[in-house]
Design a protein around this motif. Structure first.
Motif, PDB file in Angstrom:
ATOM      1  N   THR A 207      -3.621  -3.358  -4.014  1.00 35.01           N
ATOM      2  CA  THR A 207      -2.493  -2.565  -3.501  1.00 35.01           C
ATOM      3  C   THR A 207      -2.978  -1.733  -2.329  1.00 35.01           C
ATOM      4  O   THR A 207      -4.071  -1.140  -2.421  1.00 35.01           O
ATOM      5  CB  THR A 207      -2.008  -1.586  -4.616  1.00 35.01           C
ATOM      6  OG1 THR A 207      -1.846  -2.336  -5.818  1.00 35.01           O
ATOM      7  CG2 THR A 207      -0.721  -0.885  -4.260  1.00 35.01           C
ATOM      8  N   TYR A 210      -2.537   3.508   0.723  1.00 37.70           N
ATOM      9  CA  TYR A 210      -1.437   4.430   1.046  1.00 37.70           C
ATOM     10  C   TYR A 210      -0.303   4.299   0.029  1.00 37.70           C
ATOM     11  O   TYR A 210       0.307   5.295  -0.361  1.00 37.70           O
ATOM     12  CB  TYR A 210      -0.928   4.188   2.475  1.00 37.70           C
ATOM     13  CG  TYR A 210      -1.580   5.124   3.490  1.00 37.70           C
ATOM     14  CD1 TYR A 210      -2.874   4.902   3.939  1.00 37.70           C
ATOM     15  CD2 TYR A 210      -0.903   6.255   3.974  1.00 37.70           C
ATOM     16  CE1 TYR A 210      -3.492   5.768   4.846  1.00 37.70           C
ATOM     17  CE2 TYR A 210      -1.508   7.118   4.880  1.00 37.70           C
ATOM     18  CZ  TYR A 210      -2.801   6.871   5.311  1.00 37.70           C
ATOM     19  OH  TYR A 210      -3.412   7.742   6.194  1.00 37.70           O
ATOM     20  N   ASP A 211      -0.017   3.059  -0.429  1.00 31.41           N
ATOM     21  CA  ASP A 211       1.055   2.861  -1.419  1.00 31.41           C
ATOM     22  C   ASP A 211       0.619   3.343  -2.799  1.00 31.41           C
ATOM     23  O   ASP A 211       1.433   3.833  -3.593  1.00 31.41           O
ATOM     24  CB  ASP A 211       1.427   1.368  -1.505  1.00 31.41           C
ATOM     25  CG  ASP A 211       2.031   0.872  -0.199  1.00 31.41           C
ATOM     26  OD1 ASP A 211       2.362   1.728   0.655  1.00 31.41           O
ATOM     27  OD2 ASP A 211       2.149  -0.357  -0.018  1.00 31.41           O
ATOM     28  N   LYS A 214       0.332   7.392  -2.476  1.00 32.11           N
ATOM     29  CA  LYS A 214       1.656   7.975  -2.169  1.00 32.11           C
ATOM     30  C   LYS A 214       1.554   9.455  -1.781  1.00 32.11           C
ATOM     31  O   LYS A 214       2.321  10.299  -2.271  1.00 32.11           O
ATOM     32  CB  LYS A 214       2.610   7.842  -3.371  1.00 32.11           C
ATOM     33  CG  LYS A 214       2.930   6.417  -3.770  1.00 32.11           C
ATOM     34  CD  LYS A 214       4.030   6.416  -4.837  1.00 32.11           C
ATOM     35  CE  LYS A 214       4.336   5.036  -5.325  1.00 32.11           C
ATOM     36  NZ  LYS A 214       3.321   4.437  -6.182  1.00 32.11           N
TER      37      LYS A 214
END
Ligand code: NAD
Length: 331
Positions: A207, A210-211, A214
């Protein structure tokens, strides 16, 4: 067992050298089946201390260590070497200006570049750890014209490891599950730890960091300053600079040159023009080998660079250019 390789550590009587010699002797870098001859350089006043380090290497009874050669002569230390860890450098003394420190150290790396040129194998891989590492590496390469330029690099791996560890802690995942972290630019306060392209394994799926986190404010703020200032934080707590982690990073760096992984690895290379920065962002090519151990590198191409990153990259590149110009003046 294979034929032994010759590995030089400069500043071997110092604190990074102390940890590094053990790691090299233990097989952690070149593998448990690769014997090594350790050629250890320090300055004349440190020869007694270096003898003590040699006694301890002997007392470790490490099967990989075939021979240890302590010396204060670069011609002996660099003779026929396959790999060099250039750790030895002059420490900053009280009242010393940054420019004076730079001048003292680039002179050391000029002499060592000339000695490498004369005495080392042409295939030698040279890792510069002694600060200012980036500029020292440039000067060293400049004064060793018979050795390919791409064989010289400066250590940014400690910053990479620090950044990876910060992200792993934030996400409560193992550090091995964070990859493609980038450190742009100088090993100094202007460095830019960048996780825009980094991935974290969350519940088995890669993943974007940044995601996963968050929290853009954290990634563009505290995360960056924590990594930039980590060396100072260690000194404040330990009253000594980073040594165990620096030696581990040096080992990781050299290991990355001979163990193939399709991951980003940071090591500064002075490739003007790449991403308009002096930072070399590299991963090892999977096929071509130029030597029995070491592999060639290719530079990651085509990464999109946004305005936030561009500004930070330009600032650290500017500092590197200034250091380079100051160093050239001294030489
Ligand atoms: P230290 O002072 O404990 O040891 C340095 C050693 O280098 C000493 O034994 C000294 O006598 C020796 N030395 C000095 N001039 C020399 C020369 N001309 N030839 C051979 N040896 C010489 O320092 P340390 O903690 O081991 O750190 C070494 C260097 O690594 C410092 O410059 C430090 O700033 C740098 N460093 C870089 C990074 C990085 O990420 N690039 C990280 C940590 C430390």
């Amino acid at each position: 067992m294979a034929e032994p390789i010759r590995v030089c550590v400069t500043g071997a009587a110092g604190q990074i050298g102390y940890s590094l010699c053990y790691m090299l002797g233990s097989g952690a870098v070149f593998g448990p089946d690769q014997p090594v001859i350790l050629q250890l350089l320090d300055i004349p006043p440190m020869m007694t201390v270096l003898q003590g380090v040699c006694m301890e290497i002997s007392d470790c009874a490490m099967p990989c260590v075939r021979e240890v050669i302590p010396t204060d002569d670069p011609a002996v230390a660099f003779k026929d070497i396959d790999a060099a860890f250039l750790v030895g450098a002059m420490p900053r003394k009280e009242g010393m200006e940054r420019k004076d420190l730079l001048a003292a150290n680039v002179k050391i790396f000029k002499v060592q570049g000339q000695a490498l040129d004369q005495h080392a194998k042409k295939s030698v891989r040279v890792l510069v750890v002694g600060n200012p590492a980036n500029t020292n590496a440039l000067i060293c390469a400049n004064f060793a014209p018979s050795i390919p330029r791409e064989n010289f690099s400066a250590m940014t791996r400690l910053d990479q490891n620090r950044a990876q560890a910060q992200i792993a802690q934030k996400l409560s995942i193992p550090v091995k599950d964070v990859h493609n972290v980038i450190i742009w630019g100088n090993h100094s306060g202007t460095q830019f730890p960048d996780v825009k392209h980094a991935m974290a394994k969350i519940n088995g799926t890669d993943t974007p960091v940044y995601d996963a986190i968050k929290d853009d404010a954290f990634l563009k703020g505290d995360f960056i300053t924590t990594v930039q200032k980590r060396g100072g934080a260690v000194i404040a707590a330990r009253k000594l600079s980073s040594a165990m982690s620096a030696a581990k990073a040096a080992c990781d760096h050299m290991k990355s040159i001979h163990i193939v992984k399709s991951r980003f690895v940071n090591m500064d290379l002075y490739l003007e023009g790449e991403y308009h920065s002096f930072s070399g962002l590299l991963y090892p090519a999977s096929k071509s080998t130029s030597h029995i151990i070491f592999r060639k590198w290719t530079i990651v191409q085509g990464l999109p660079i946004d305005d936030f990153a561009r500004e930070k990259m330009d600032a650290t590149a500017k500092e590197l250019c200034e250091e380079r110009d100051d160093a050239n003046e001294v030489c």
